[in-house]
Design a protein around this motif. Structure first.
Motif, PDB file in Angstrom:
ATOM      1  N   ASP A 197       0.830  -1.205   0.000  1.00 15.10           N
ATOM      2  CA  ASP A 197       0.000   0.000   0.000  1.00 15.10           C
ATOM      3  C   ASP A 197       0.866   1.257   0.000  1.00 15.10           C
ATOM      4  O   ASP A 197       0.506   2.258  -0.618  1.00 15.10           O
ATOM      5  CB  ASP A 197      -0.923   0.015   1.225  1.00 15.10           C
ATOM      6  N   GLU A 198       2.002   1.184   0.667  1.00 17.25           N
ATOM      7  CA  GLU A 198       2.889   2.357   0.764  1.00 17.25           C
ATOM      8  C   GLU A 198       3.371   2.804  -0.611  1.00 17.25           C
ATOM      9  O   GLU A 198       3.404   3.988  -0.917  1.00 17.25           O
ATOM     10  CB  GLU A 198       4.087   2.026   1.650  1.00 17.25           C
ATOM     11  N   PHE A 199       3.756   1.850  -1.473  1.00 13.96           N
ATOM     12  CA  PHE A 199       4.291   2.189  -2.789  1.00 13.96           C
ATOM     13  C   PHE A 199       3.261   2.020  -3.903  1.00 13.96           C
ATOM     14  O   PHE A 199       3.531   2.345  -5.051  1.00 13.96           O
ATOM     15  CB  PHE A 199       5.513   1.323  -3.099  1.00 13.96           C
ATOM     16  N   ASN A 200       2.083   1.485  -3.590  1.00 12.68           N
ATOM     17  CA  ASN A 200       1.036   1.219  -4.569  1.00 12.68           C
ATOM     18  C   ASN A 200       1.559   0.335  -5.707  1.00 12.68           C
ATOM     19  O   ASN A 200       1.311   0.575  -6.884  1.00 12.68           O
ATOM     20  CB  ASN A 200       0.440   2.518  -5.127  1.00 12.68           C
ATOM     21  N   LEU A 201       2.298  -0.706  -5.338  1.00 12.84           N
ATOM     22  CA  LEU A 201       2.859  -1.633  -6.308  1.00 12.84           C
ATOM     23  C   LEU A 201       2.530  -3.068  -5.906  1.00 12.84           C
ATOM     24  O   LEU A 201       2.339  -3.362  -4.728  1.00 12.84           O
ATOM     25  CB  LEU A 201       4.383  -1.492  -6.385  1.00 12.84           C
ATOM     26  N   CYS A 202       2.477  -3.942  -6.893  1.00 12.77           N
ATOM     27  CA  CYS A 202       2.359  -5.367  -6.631  1.00 12.77           C
ATOM     28  C   CYS A 202       3.324  -6.112  -7.541  1.00 12.77           C
ATOM     29  O   CYS A 202       3.798  -5.585  -8.541  1.00 12.77           O
ATOM     30  CB  CYS A 202       0.932  -5.864  -6.807  1.00 12.77           C
ATOM     31  N   CYS A 203       3.612  -7.321  -7.182  1.00 14.86           N
ATOM     32  CA  CYS A 203       4.569  -8.148  -7.903  1.00 14.86           C
ATOM     33  C   CYS A 203       3.819  -9.010  -8.923  1.00 14.86           C
ATOM     34  O   CYS A 203       2.918  -9.762  -8.558  1.00 14.86           O
ATOM     35  CB  CYS A 203       5.310  -9.021  -6.900  1.00 14.86           C
ATOM     36  N   PHE A 204       4.164  -8.876 -10.191  1.00 11.93           N
ATOM     37  CA  PHE A 204       3.499  -9.600 -11.275  1.00 11.93           C
ATOM     38  C   PHE A 204       4.509 -10.529 -11.933  1.00 11.93           C
ATOM     39  O   PHE A 204       5.611 -10.115 -12.268  1.00 11.93           O
ATOM     40  CB  PHE A 204       2.956  -8.596 -12.301  1.00 11.93           C
ATOM     41  N   HIS A 205       4.127 -11.781 -12.104  1.00  8.96           N
ATOM     42  CA  HIS A 205       4.981 -12.784 -12.745  1.00  8.96           C
ATOM     43  C   HIS A 205       4.303 -13.257 -14.024  1.00  8.96           C
ATOM     44  O   HIS A 205       3.072 -13.426 -14.044  1.00  8.96           O
ATOM     45  CB  HIS A 205       5.177 -14.010 -11.844  1.00  8.96           C
ATOM     46  N   CYS A 206       5.099 -13.507 -15.060  1.00  5.66           N
ATOM     47  CA  CYS A 206       4.522 -14.082 -16.278  1.00  5.66           C
ATOM     48  C   CYS A 206       5.599 -14.867 -17.039  1.00  5.66           C
ATOM     49  O   CYS A 206       6.790 -14.679 -16.833  1.00  5.66           O
ATOM     50  CB  CYS A 206       3.910 -13.009 -17.173  1.00  5.66           C
ATOM     51  N   VAL A 207       5.116 -15.750 -17.892  1.00  2.00           N
ATOM     52  CA  VAL A 207       5.987 -16.511 -18.779  1.00  2.00           C
ATOM     53  C   VAL A 207       5.539 -16.205 -20.203  1.00  2.00           C
ATOM     54  O   VAL A 207       4.347 -16.265 -20.520  1.00  2.00           O
ATOM     55  CB  VAL A 207       5.883 -18.031 -18.496  1.00  2.00           C
ATOM     56  N   LEU A 208       6.510 -15.847 -21.046  1.00  2.53           N
ATOM     57  CA  LEU A 208       6.221 -15.494 -22.432  1.00  2.53           C
ATOM     58  C   LEU A 208       6.847 -16.500 -23.381  1.00  2.53           C
ATOM     59  O   LEU A 208       7.878 -17.103 -23.067  1.00  2.53           O
ATOM     60  CB  LEU A 208       6.780 -14.103 -22.756  1.00  2.53           C
ATOM     61  N   CYS A 209       6.231 -16.672 -24.538  1.00  2.00           N
ATOM     62  CA  CYS A 209       6.771 -17.523 -25.585  1.00  2.00           C
ATOM     63  C   CYS A 209       6.443 -16.907 -26.933  1.00  2.00           C
ATOM     64  O   CYS A 209       5.660 -15.963 -27.017  1.00  2.00           O
ATOM     65  CB  CYS A 209       6.213 -18.947 -25.469  1.00  2.00           C
ATOM     66  N   LYS A 210       7.025 -17.459 -27.998  1.00  2.00           N
ATOM     67  CA  LYS A 210       6.705 -16.980 -29.345  1.00  2.00           C
ATOM     68  C   LYS A 210       5.268 -17.360 -29.685  1.00  2.00           C
ATOM     69  O   LYS A 210       4.762 -18.372 -29.231  1.00  2.00           O
ATOM     70  CB  LYS A 210       7.642 -17.609 -30.379  1.00  2.00           C
ATOM     71  N   LYS A 211       4.644 -16.518 -30.505  1.00  4.38           N
ATOM     72  CA  LYS A 211       3.282 -16.818 -30.978  1.00  4.38           C
ATOM     73  C   LYS A 211       3.321 -18.020 -31.886  1.00  4.38           C
ATOM     74  O   LYS A 211       4.215 -18.253 -32.617  1.00  4.38           O
ATOM     75  CB  LYS A 211       2.687 -15.642 -31.749  1.00  4.38           C
TER      76      LYS A 211
END
Length: 77
Positions: free
Chosen positions: A63-77
């Protein structure tokens, strides 16, 4: 670009800070704007591997920084 250097079966794993509540101001660290990131992913010839849950309510956040941690995995289309 990532897509040009990535093997056909390769993956990119990304962890980044994104803005938690778009209605609140960001502090010193603005974080990544998730809709812009998603647009850039597709424009780069990549896609999310598996489902991408963009509901930030369940993510660990500050809440202090108004940030959250987002994780993702990407690949070629």
């Amino acid at each position: 670009s990532f897509a040009a250097d990535l093997k056909d079966d390769g993956l990119i794993v990304i962890t980044m800070d994104v803005k938690y509540d778009p209605e609140k101001p960001s502090g010193k660290y603005p974080g990544v704007h998730l809709p812009n990131f998603t647009k850039s992913v597709y424009e780069a010839g990549l896609e999310y591997r598996g489902e991408c849950d963009d509901n930030l309510d369940d993510l660990v956040h500050s809440d202090e920084f108004n940030l959250c941690c987002f994780h993702c995995v990407l690949c070629k289309k």
